[in-house]
Design a protein around this motif. Structure first.
Motif, PDB file in Angstrom:
ATOM      1  N   GLY A  52       1.403  17.961 -48.301  1.00  0.00           N
ATOM      2  CA  GLY A  52       0.978  16.978 -47.309  1.00  0.00           C
ATOM      3  C   GLY A  52      -0.090  16.120 -47.958  1.00  0.00           C
ATOM      4  O   GLY A  52      -0.966  16.642 -48.647  1.00  0.00           O
ATOM      5  N   ALA A  53       0.010  14.797 -47.755  1.00  0.00           N
ATOM      6  CA  ALA A  53      -0.980  13.905 -48.372  1.00  0.00           C
ATOM      7  C   ALA A  53      -1.616  13.050 -47.283  1.00  0.00           C
ATOM      8  O   ALA A  53      -1.504  11.829 -47.273  1.00  0.00           O
ATOM      9  N   GLY A  54      -2.274  13.740 -46.342  1.00  0.00           N
ATOM     10  CA  GLY A  54      -2.949  13.041 -45.248  1.00  0.00           C
ATOM     11  C   GLY A  54      -4.448  13.207 -45.341  1.00  0.00           C
ATOM     12  O   GLY A  54      -5.008  13.394 -46.433  1.00  0.00           O
ATOM     13  N   GLN A  55      -5.084  13.180 -44.167  1.00  0.00           N
ATOM     14  CA  GLN A  55      -6.557  13.225 -44.090  1.00  0.00           C
ATOM     15  C   GLN A  55      -7.129  14.493 -44.726  1.00  0.00           C
ATOM     16  O   GLN A  55      -8.019  14.435 -45.580  1.00  0.00           O
ATOM     17  N   ALA A  56      -6.634  15.641 -44.299  1.00  0.00           N
ATOM     18  CA  ALA A  56      -7.196  16.909 -44.789  1.00  0.00           C
ATOM     19  C   ALA A  56      -6.953  17.065 -46.288  1.00  0.00           C
ATOM     20  O   ALA A  56      -7.831  17.503 -47.035  1.00  0.00           O
ATOM     21  N   ALA A  57      -5.755  16.679 -46.733  1.00  0.00           N
ATOM     22  CA  ALA A  57      -5.413  16.824 -48.153  1.00  0.00           C
ATOM     23  C   ALA A  57      -6.371  16.009 -49.016  1.00  0.00           C
ATOM     24  O   ALA A  57      -6.925  16.502 -50.009  1.00  0.00           O
TER      25      ALA A  57
ATOM     26  N   ILE B 188       1.466  16.682 -52.904  1.00  0.00           N
ATOM     27  CA  ILE B 188       2.854  16.308 -52.616  1.00  0.00           C
ATOM     28  C   ILE B 188       2.936  15.817 -51.171  1.00  0.00           C
ATOM     29  O   ILE B 188       2.582  16.551 -50.240  1.00  0.00           O
ATOM     30  N   GLY B 189       3.387  14.587 -50.995  1.00  0.00           N
ATOM     31  CA  GLY B 189       3.417  14.008 -49.650  1.00  0.00           C
ATOM     32  C   GLY B 189       4.778  13.442 -49.297  1.00  0.00           C
ATOM     33  O   GLY B 189       5.419  12.776 -50.111  1.00  0.00           O
ATOM     34  N   ALA B 190       5.188  13.684 -48.058  1.00  0.00           N
ATOM     35  CA  ALA B 190       6.500  13.189 -47.613  1.00  0.00           C
ATOM     36  C   ALA B 190       6.503  11.669 -47.446  1.00  0.00           C
ATOM     37  O   ALA B 190       7.545  11.032 -47.580  1.00  0.00           O
ATOM     38  N   GLU B 191       5.325  11.095 -47.163  1.00  0.00           N
ATOM     39  CA  GLU B 191       5.280   9.643 -46.946  1.00  0.00           C
ATOM     40  C   GLU B 191       5.177   8.910 -48.286  1.00  0.00           C
ATOM     41  O   GLU B 191       4.806   9.507 -49.302  1.00  0.00           O
ATOM     42  N   ALA B 192       5.470   7.612 -48.245  1.00  0.00           N
ATOM     43  CA  ALA B 192       5.450   6.812 -49.481  1.00  0.00           C
ATOM     44  C   ALA B 192       4.033   6.398 -49.863  1.00  0.00           C
ATOM     45  O   ALA B 192       3.808   5.899 -50.953  1.00  0.00           O
ATOM     46  N   HIS B 193       3.076   6.608 -48.942  1.00  0.00           N
ATOM     47  CA  HIS B 193       1.743   6.048 -49.138  1.00  0.00           C
ATOM     48  C   HIS B 193       0.737   7.093 -49.623  1.00  0.00           C
ATOM     49  O   HIS B 193       0.905   8.277 -49.382  1.00  0.00           O
TER      50      HIS B 193
ATOM     51  N   ILE C 274       1.880   4.945 -40.509  1.00  0.00           N
ATOM     52  CA  ILE C 274       1.650   3.506 -40.643  1.00  0.00           C
ATOM     53  C   ILE C 274       2.962   2.737 -40.412  1.00  0.00           C
ATOM     54  O   ILE C 274       2.955   1.665 -39.805  1.00  0.00           O
ATOM     55  N   ASP C 275       4.069   3.316 -40.837  1.00  0.00           N
ATOM     56  CA  ASP C 275       5.361   2.640 -40.622  1.00  0.00           C
ATOM     57  C   ASP C 275       5.673   2.554 -39.123  1.00  0.00           C
ATOM     58  O   ASP C 275       6.161   1.527 -38.635  1.00  0.00           O
TER      59      ASP C 275
ATOM     60  N   ASP D 201      -2.622  -7.823 -37.419  1.00  0.00           N
ATOM     61  CA  ASP D 201      -1.284  -8.333 -37.722  1.00  0.00           C
ATOM     62  C   ASP D 201      -0.348  -7.202 -38.155  1.00  0.00           C
ATOM     63  O   ASP D 201       0.764  -7.436 -38.598  1.00  0.00           O
ATOM     64  N   GLY D 202      -0.840  -5.956 -38.040  1.00  0.00           N
ATOM     65  CA  GLY D 202       0.007  -4.807 -38.361  1.00  0.00           C
ATOM     66  C   GLY D 202       0.076  -4.535 -39.846  1.00  0.00           C
ATOM     67  O   GLY D 202       0.659  -3.543 -40.277  1.00  0.00           O
ATOM     68  N   GLN D 203      -0.527  -5.416 -40.624  1.00  0.00           N
ATOM     69  CA  GLN D 203      -0.456  -5.237 -42.077  1.00  0.00           C
ATOM     70  C   GLN D 203      -1.654  -4.429 -42.559  1.00  0.00           C
ATOM     71  O   GLN D 203      -2.700  -4.436 -41.933  1.00  0.00           O
ATOM     72  N   GLY D 204      -1.487  -3.777 -43.672  1.00  0.00           N
ATOM     73  CA  GLY D 204      -2.619  -3.109 -44.306  1.00  0.00           C
ATOM     74  C   GLY D 204      -3.022  -1.857 -43.563  1.00  0.00           C
ATOM     75  O   GLY D 204      -2.701  -1.677 -42.391  1.00  0.00           O
ATOM     76  N   TYR D 205      -3.711  -0.980 -44.249  1.00  0.00           N
ATOM     77  CA  TYR D 205      -4.209   0.227 -43.614  1.00  0.00           C
ATOM     78  C   TYR D 205      -5.415   0.697 -44.395  1.00  0.00           C
ATOM     79  O   TYR D 205      -5.713   0.204 -45.477  1.00  0.00           O
ATOM     80  N   THR D 206      -6.114   1.667 -43.836  1.00  0.00           N
ATOM     81  CA  THR D 206      -7.360   2.121 -44.444  1.00  0.00           C
ATOM     82  C   THR D 206      -7.093   3.381 -45.253  1.00  0.00           C
ATOM     83  O   THR D 206      -6.773   4.427 -44.671  1.00  0.00           O
TER      84      THR D 206
END
Ligand SMILES: Cc1cc2nc3c(=O)[nH]c(=O)nc-3n(C[C@H](O)[C@H](O)[C@H](O)COP(=O)(O)OP(=O)(O)OC[C@H]3O[C@@H](n4cnc5c(N)ncnc54)[C@H](O)[C@@H]3O)c2cc1C
Length: 424
Positions: free
Chosen positions: A14-19, A38-43, A135-136, A59-64
């Motif tokens: 998992g490649a999220g907050q905790a990881a 290892i993360g399931a998402e592309a980001h 994000i998607d 505008d829905g673009q970009g993320y933190t």
């Protein structure tokens, strides 16, 4: 190689907050071995709280990102995106990936978060139907927001309300359908729950409380929802926000202990699971909470960060930091709501009202005169000032607390001093 060695190889699923926080903490603690993320998402790991707020409102673009590009590079991890871990082989200390590769580890951290709870009548992929976890998802929903359009939100929890407020801000006609009789009733005192409902209505949100969905029909031009009372409504799009299911499949298949009550991976204070070399942190992990006196899985940004810090220490056989008092925040439109601790049914709430017109204020939930739950509406600094009273379970004089002329910081000091053990 002895375990607890700073050169051990660590795999993080998992490649999220905790990881991300765990990687940062491992390096800060001096770990020099390999870290494979290892993360399931592309980001790369990113912050989820802005998804229902800034991302929908912008505008829905970009993320933190959780870690800036330079920090990410400095931490020297091997990052494998767009790949799921499909099995965890405890005896062989090995993970199998969706591309059939294997990753060997000395120690492993499961930071798999959770998945949206699915409404069978409107599963993901159904026409005009949205869920919100990634994000998607947020970008797909943002693409549907346009002035004069309509959105139905099923579920009036934090996420549903945040998204409803954001959609309203974009000029959508918004309906929220909530099966409970009140909004956020499990989390905030009754008068605040009522205020949140009336402020949503004042904002133009059409609120259906105490209404379960009877049926849903996705049509080419939109979705028709029929409620329990027989009424029906049409919307261009629907957001299903009915909660989270912890992502524990790998743990279950490997035979790790799960908490019987909340289904999370059962972990100790240092994040260790029922297997000595596997740890867990974040939305997927259930842990005994010393401040609450129960085991609980907490779905919050602070919990993901704090459990990651504890698990990083555990992975290196270092004593974990002291558990943090649970804290949560949400932004409902322009209103900021913060909480310390958890609500329970036996609490008696007292309210320090700071502004008669706006309901701005702080609530303390007392058990036998001791504050165990604090809630602040647009008054986060005041709640911070009260934190020590909650952490140390100091009995208070609630009349002084509710008196808005009482200087809060000085009063907290006086309450602490009144219960201090005299030095001999
Ligand atoms: C829209 C939204 C708004 C939020 N707002 C707030 C807020 O205002 N305040 C607050 O306190 N909290 C908020 N939260 C909650 C907070 O973001 C989460 O509690 C936090 O992200 C949990 O972190 P985590 O690392 O446990 O899980 P996640 O961040 O979900 O990361 C888990 C990752 O693991 C991946 N994964 C799962 N299984 C596998 C596998 N087998 N192989 C590889 N990868 C896998 C997932 O794809 C995911 O990327 C919000 C959450 C959402 C979705």
């Amino acid at each position: 190689m002895s375990l607890g060695d700073l050169r051990t190889s660590i795999a993080i699923v998992g490649a999220g907050q905790a990881a991300a926080r765990a990687v940062q903490e491992l390096r800060a603690l001096g770990h020099t071995g390999t870290i494979t993320l290892i993360g399931a998402e592309a980001h790369r790991p990113y912050e989820r709280p802005p998804l229902s707020k800034a991302v929908l409102q912008g505008d829905g673009q970009g993320y933190t990102p959780v870690l800036s590009e330079s920090v990410f590079a400095e931490l020297q991890m091997e990052f494998i995106p767009t790949t799921r871990v499909t099995s965890l082989h405890l005896d062989e200390h090995r993970l199998t990936l969706s591309d059939r590769r294997s990753v060997h580890y000395d120690r492993c951290l499961l930071a798999t978060g959770g998945e949206v709870r699915i409404l069978p009548a409107l599963p993901p992929g159904c026409l005009h139907t949205h869920y919100l976890r990634t994000i998607d998802d947020a970008q797909a929903l943002r693409d549907r927001l346009r002035a004069g359009g309509s959105l139905a939100v099923i579920g009036g929890g934090f996420l549903g309300l945040e998204a409803a407020m954001s959609a309203r801000q974009a000029g959508m006609n918004v309906t929220v359908i909530e099966s409970a009789a009140t909004l956020l009733g499990r989390f905030v005192p009754p008068d605040l729950s009522e205020w949140i409902a009336s402020s949503a209505i004042a904002r133009g949100i059409d609120l259906h409380l105490g209404q379960a969905l009877r049926s849903a029909q996705a049509m080419p031009e939109g979705v028709r929802l029929t409620l329990q009372d027989g009424s029906s409504l049409d919307a261009d799009a629907v957001l299903v926000a009915i909660g989270l299911v912890p992502q524990v499949e790998l743990a279950r298949q490997a035979g790790l202990a799960l908490d019987a009550r909340d289904g999370g991976i059962a972990v100790a204070a240092n994040g260790r699971s029922s297997h000595p070399d596997v740890f867990a942190a974040g939305d997927c992990a259930s842990q005994f909470r010393p401040f609450l006196g129960v085991s609980a899985r907490l779905e919050s940004w602070q919990n993901a960060n704090e459990q990651a810090r504890a698990a990083a220490a555990g992975l290196l056989d270092i004593s974990p930091p002291q558990a943090a008092f649970p804290w949560f925040w949400t932004d409902l439109g322009e209103h900021n709501l913060q909480m310390l601790g958890l609500k329970s049914t036996d609490l008696n709430y007292v309210h320090r009202r700071l502004d008669a017109d706006t309901h701005r204020g702080v609530w303390l939930g007392l058990r036998g005169g001791i504050p165990v739950h604090g809630v602040a509406l647009n008054a986060g600094a005041d709640l911070r000032a009260l934190r020590t009273l909650l952490e140390r379970q100091i009995p208070i004089d609630h009349r002084q607390f509710t008196d808005p002329t009482t200087k809060l910081k000085a009063w907290v000091q006086s309450q602490l001093a009144a219960t201090a053990v005299p030095q001999s």
